[in-house]
Design an enzyme around this catalytic site. Structure first.
Site, PDB file in Angstrom:
ATOM      1  N   GLU A 186     150.093  14.181 100.782  1.00 53.32           N
ATOM      2  CA  GLU A 186     148.930  14.159 101.688  1.00 53.32           C
ATOM      3  C   GLU A 186     148.265  15.527 101.799  1.00 53.32           C
ATOM      4  O   GLU A 186     147.748  15.908 102.851  1.00 53.32           O
ATOM      5  CB  GLU A 186     149.333  13.626 103.076  1.00 53.32           C
ATOM      6  CG  GLU A 186     149.812  12.186 103.024  1.00 53.32           C
ATOM      7  CD  GLU A 186     150.289  11.634 104.366  1.00 53.32           C
ATOM      8  OE1 GLU A 186     150.077  12.271 105.413  1.00 53.32           O
ATOM      9  OE2 GLU A 186     150.888  10.539 104.350  1.00 53.32           O
ATOM     10  N   GLU A 289     152.078   5.273 100.387  1.00 55.49           N
ATOM     11  CA  GLU A 289     152.363   5.020 101.811  1.00 55.49           C
ATOM     12  C   GLU A 289     151.195   4.262 102.400  1.00 55.49           C
ATOM     13  O   GLU A 289     150.042   4.651 102.214  1.00 55.49           O
ATOM     14  CB  GLU A 289     152.430   6.330 102.621  1.00 55.49           C
ATOM     15  CG  GLU A 289     153.757   6.968 102.745  1.00 55.49           C
ATOM     16  CD  GLU A 289     153.708   8.189 103.680  1.00 55.49           C
ATOM     17  OE1 GLU A 289     153.190   8.088 104.805  1.00 55.49           O
ATOM     18  OE2 GLU A 289     154.198   9.242 103.258  1.00 55.49           O
TER      19      GLU A 289
END
Ligand code: BMA
Length: 365
Positions: A186, A289
């Protein structure tokens, strides 16, 4: 004549490599190579389902042997199992999510023996400030842990802890168990110390390169497939801005949570781009995710499946079902949850792949 023969020889090499894609690590173990090749094959057959900490805990339980919220609902385990190793670097016995590292190692073995796939994230502490992964108070962290930096030795000692853990991942016959390792994730957002506004493009790439080089060449670890996973992104250029290179990365992923109306369009656009890039590069694509409002949207599973179906994605992993209150609810169904019927529909769809469809032979041989 010689030229024609040479051309034919070179062409056959091209075909052979298209048929036998290889992971980035030239010294990858036999089982890791097979896993990579099987991931490429399996994504043509369907979408594997993954769940974070599936065997460790769930709604109202912790550490019950053989239990899984997903299995409680559909009678089958996920195909992909996510594990989190934050705090391993501190030498702690258990992770930031209160799961014992010894147990994680044992579950990873269980998963391997049954032919499931293990992936690992690492919310490692901030080596510069001593804070958590989410401590973004300094922009000096990445520079400080690269060679020559004041926290380099500390970071190396953390990689040593990681290497010990990885070396402990052995099956009963001593085979090292392949792992999809997904560090520094991320990074297109700025909520972790390795995030976009916290380090330069070169620093981020150098962090990856140093980490991979250290694990492979100093620690001789060759049972990892490296997963690069951004947060949401708009363009291929944005996705690739901090990409450390084809010679390092095996799996192209992105993380994206459903917290509003942007989700469906963004999921589609990111899935399309990441699968296109993966095909071009001969890599594997994944939604590394995700998670949605399944407590209120009871059709979430099939809605997401409809979006992802057109794309050759290896797996979609939903995040954890916390066993004690945290800042989010369950991302997978659990016994009696209102989305269960829809999840069973998702499970029964011929496009989804769960544990029973995988065997160890299919995945690692
Ligand atoms: C986040 C949350 C946290 C957790 C962290 C690492 O998304 O689930 O509660 O500690 O992941 O697993």
């Amino acid at each position: 004549m010689t030229r024609i023969l040479l051309a034919l020889f070179m062409l056959s090499g091209v075909f052979a490599s298209a048929q036998n894609p290889m992971p980035a690590d030239k010294k990858a173990t036999k089982e890791t190579v097979k896993l990579y090749q099987n991931l490429i094959e399996l994504k043509k057959k369907g979408l594997m389902f993954g769940h974070q900490d599936d065997l460790a805990y769930g709604e109202g339980w912790y550490g019950e042997k053989g239990r899984s919220d997903v299995k409680d609902v559909c009678g089958d385990y996920p195909a992909v199992y996510g594990w989190e190793i934050g705090h391993l670097e501190l030498g702690d016995e258990y992770s930031l999510d209160s799961v014992y590292f010894k147990d994680i190692q044992n579950w990873i073995k269980t998963v391997y023996e049954r032919g499931g796939i293990n992936t690992m994230s690492w919310h490692l502490r901030n080596p510069y400030t001593g804070g958590s992964s989410w401590d973004v108070s300094s922009k000096k962290v990445v520079a400080a842990i690269l060679p020559g930096g004041e926290k380099h030795e500390l970071f190396v000692s953390w990689l040593d802890e990681l290497a010990n853990f990885l070396n402990g991942l052995e099956s009963a016959d001593g085979t090292k168990i392949p792992i999809l390792f997904r560090p520094f994730h991320e990074h297109t957002g700025s909520w972790f110390w390795w995030g976009r506004n916290l380090c330069s493009v070169d620093e981020y790439k150098a962090l990856w390169r140093f980490t991979v080089d250290y694990l492979q060449n100093k620690k001789e670890i060759h049972h990892l497939l490296f997963t690069y996973s951004t947060d949401r992104f708009k363009t291929e250029a944005e996705y690739l801005e901090r990409y450390p290179g084809d010679e390092i990365v095996d799996v192209l992923g992105f993380d994206l949570y459903d917290r509003g109306s942007y989700y469906k369009g963004t999921l589609k656009s990111c899935a399309e781009k990441v699968t296109k890039l993966a095909v071009e590069k001969g890599k594997v694509a994944t939604v590394s995710e995700t998670g949605g409002p399944i407590a209120t949207n009871h059709e979430w599973w099939t809605e997401v499946l409809d979006i992802l179906k057109p794309y050759e994605l290896s797996y979609v992993l939903v995040w954890r079902n916390p066993f004690r209150p945290t800042d989010h609810g369950n991302f997978a169904p659990c016994k009696g949850s209102p989305d269960s019927d829809n999840f069973i529909e998702f499970y029964n769809d011929p496009h989804t792949i769960f544990q029973k469809e995988l065997t160890s032979k299919q995945v690692y041989k």
